[in-house]
Structure formats: C-alpha cells, structure tokens
Design an enzyme around this catalytic site. Structure first.
Site, PDB file in Angstrom:
ATOM      1  N   SER A  27       2.200  -9.681  -1.370  1.00  0.00           N
ATOM      2  CA  SER A  27       3.579  -9.656  -1.839  1.00  0.00           C
ATOM      3  C   SER A  27       4.489 -10.337  -0.832  1.00  0.00           C
ATOM      4  O   SER A  27       4.199 -10.369   0.376  1.00  0.00           O
ATOM      5  CB  SER A  27       4.035  -8.205  -2.034  1.00  0.00           C
ATOM      6  N   TYR A  74       4.805  -0.265   1.474  1.00  0.00           N
ATOM      7  CA  TYR A  74       4.311  -1.335   0.605  1.00  0.00           C
ATOM      8  C   TYR A  74       4.097  -2.622   1.406  1.00  0.00           C
ATOM      9  O   TYR A  74       3.075  -3.309   1.262  1.00  0.00           O
ATOM     10  CB  TYR A  74       5.331  -1.539  -0.513  1.00  0.00           C
ATOM     11  N   LYS A  81       0.586  -4.591   1.971  1.00  0.00           N
ATOM     12  CA  LYS A  81       0.430  -5.936   1.432  1.00  0.00           C
ATOM     13  C   LYS A  81       0.079  -6.965   2.506  1.00  0.00           C
ATOM     14  O   LYS A  81      -0.671  -7.914   2.235  1.00  0.00           O
ATOM     15  CB  LYS A  81       1.707  -6.349   0.697  1.00  0.00           C
TER      16      LYS A  81
END
Length: 303
Positions: free
Chosen positions: A152, A165, A169
């Site tokens: 991401s 997150y 990622k």
C-alpha cells in the site's frame, strides 16, 4: 507477454468482495481455476461467513469458469494448509497466489490499542506468510510459481492513523524482496501491488467524486501482469484510476566521511549531500548496499 491463464490454478485471498473479487473474476475469465478464499468478516476482521466466497464462486461458474470457495482465515496456518491440500487434491497444482486479504483498525498511534496493532500485522503480514509458506514447497517442486503481495502507499509512504496498517504493508515489501531472491532458481517470481481503489476498505477516506474515479477493476491489469507467465520479479507496481507506476527503494550515492573524531558534526553539516537523490541506485540485495559502503571505504584506503 501472454495473459492467458488456461491450465493455471490460482488462490486469491480476501476474494469475497472488493479487489479480491475483481482479481478472482479476471483470472477465471482468462482461464485460471480459482480458489476464492474469504473469511467473510467485517472490515475490522470481526465475524465470518462462507457466503461471500461462495457468491463469487457462483459468479465464476455462471460465466463458464471453474472455482471453489474457501472460508479459512489467513491467520490460521493449519486451515490454510488444509485449503492448499484440498486445492492439490482437486486440481493437482498451484501456480498463482494472490495475497489480498486484509482488515483495517485505523486510529492515531497514541490512541491505538496494541491488540489492534497486532491483529492488523497478523492478518496482512503473517496471513501472507502463512499462505506463502503453504504453497512454497509445491511451487518449488513444480519449478513454477507467481506470488503477489498487496502492499500500500500507506506502507511505502505513510498515512496518518494507519501505523499498524503501514507497518504491515511495508513488511510485505521486505518479505517480497527476499522471497523473490530465494525463489528465483525455481522460477517463483514474487512481486507486490500497491492499489488505489474504492472498496469497503477505503470507505470514508475519499470524497465521493474521487471514489468514482478509482474503481477496483482499474487495478486488475497490474495484478494480471504480476501473475503472468512473463511476470517480472521483485517489482512493486502501483495502480489506480487507469495509471500505473513502479515504486523503488533506492540508495543515494552518499558521502564518505571516514572515522574522523568529528564525523558526527560533519554528518549533520553535510546531511543534505547524503540525502541528495542525484545518482541514486537500486541495490540488487542487502549485501549490495553494504558492498557499496565497503568499496568506498577501501578506495579511501582506510583498511
């Protein structure tokens, strides 16, 4: 480059909706037999139902393709092993693994509970590890494999409220870098995709007008290329709204400062030279990065 997947078998995790669904449908349309894996939980990972995966399977079969549903959690290695064995029992091989499953538990780092940090890491990073570990011996034995990690922009460049997150990622990029090296001799090519797409994962993050511009289907071409027979290896593709880019972890030329007793102050004073992107390169591996520093030092006759 051929994008014909006839005879190939693909596992797509998190394929009950959003990007995963688009990936599964596209692979099936181009001839792949597809395992549609999805826990069927909410965006934060709670709950579960086999109906989401089965709905996508029904859609594939209605279109003339072949698919089976699986509702294992990617965090459960034993369940993933069972999924892999069931795939082998049915189709005899596994050619493609699309690691797409993920959850969100966004909150600023100061307010985030550690359990929410750990769970996001567990699903995104360890979930992909579990799936890779389960298919790795099969791909090694058949001397063929295509694995895609879903990274991401939050991992590559950071994003407020997504420390968990982002960490997961970028961890996937590190996993990709090493697996691409270790798998090369068996033609296992490992890449990463950083998508920008309107899914339930992005609800509330963008205005409605922007969401309309970033359809999940726009990301699919990048996935197909990374899963193809002629796929690259160790590549990070970014995709969204019809645009495609490649992201790199590069190394600047830097500055040799030696071991002078004032090197710390000198580094501070010359930091802009160290960070200057002119002439930067992309090391072939971690050893190459260290080799650059060693060769500069040796050329300065410090050893």
């Amino acid at each position: 480059m051929s994008l014909d997947f006839s005879g190939r078998v693909a596992i797509v995790t998190g394929a009950g909706g959003g990007l995963g669904r688009e990936h599964a449908l596209a692979l099936a349309k181009r001839g792949a037999k597809v395992v549609v894996n999805d826990l069927g939980g909410a965006r934060d990972g709670t709950g579960g139902s086999a109906s989401a995966a089965q709905a996508v399977v029904d859609e594939i079969i209605a279109a003339g393709g072949e698919a089976i549903a699986n509702s294992a959690s990617v965090t459960d290695f034993a369940a993933i092993q069972t999924m892999v064995q069931e795939t082998m029992d049915k189709w005899g091989r596994i050619d493609i693994l699309i690691n797409n499953a993920g959850i969100l538990r966004d909150k600023s780092f100061g307010k985030m509970e550690l359990d929410d940090f750990r769970l996001v890491i567990e699903v995104h990073l360890m979930g992909s590890v579990n799936c890779c570990k389960a298919v790795w011996p099969i791909m090694t034995a058949q001397n063929y494999g295509r694995i895609m990690m879903t990274t991401s922009s939050s991992g590559l460049y950071g994003n407020f409220g997504q420390s968990n997150y982002s960490a997961a990622k970028l961890g996937l990029v590190g996993l990709m870098q090493t697996l691409s090296i270790e798998g090369a001799k068996h033609d296992i090519r490992v890449n990463a995709l950083a998508p920008t797409a309107a899914t339930r994962m992005t609800n509330g993050l963008y205005p409605e007008a922007m969401l309309n511009a970033i359809q999940a289907s726009d990301v699919v071409p990048a996935m197909l290329v990374l899963a193809a027979h002629d796929a690259p290896n160790r590549t990070i593709l970014c995709a969204g709204a019809g645009s495609f880019e490649a992201a790199h972890i590069s190394l600047t030329k830097g500055v040799y400062l030696g071991r002078d007793e004032n090197v710390d102050e000198t580094l501070l004073a010359r930091l802009s030279e160290v960070t200057d992107p002119a002439g930067q390169s992309i090391p072939a591996n971690g050893i190459a990065q260290g080799h650059q520093e060693i060769m500069v030092a040796m050329s300065a006759q410090q050893f």
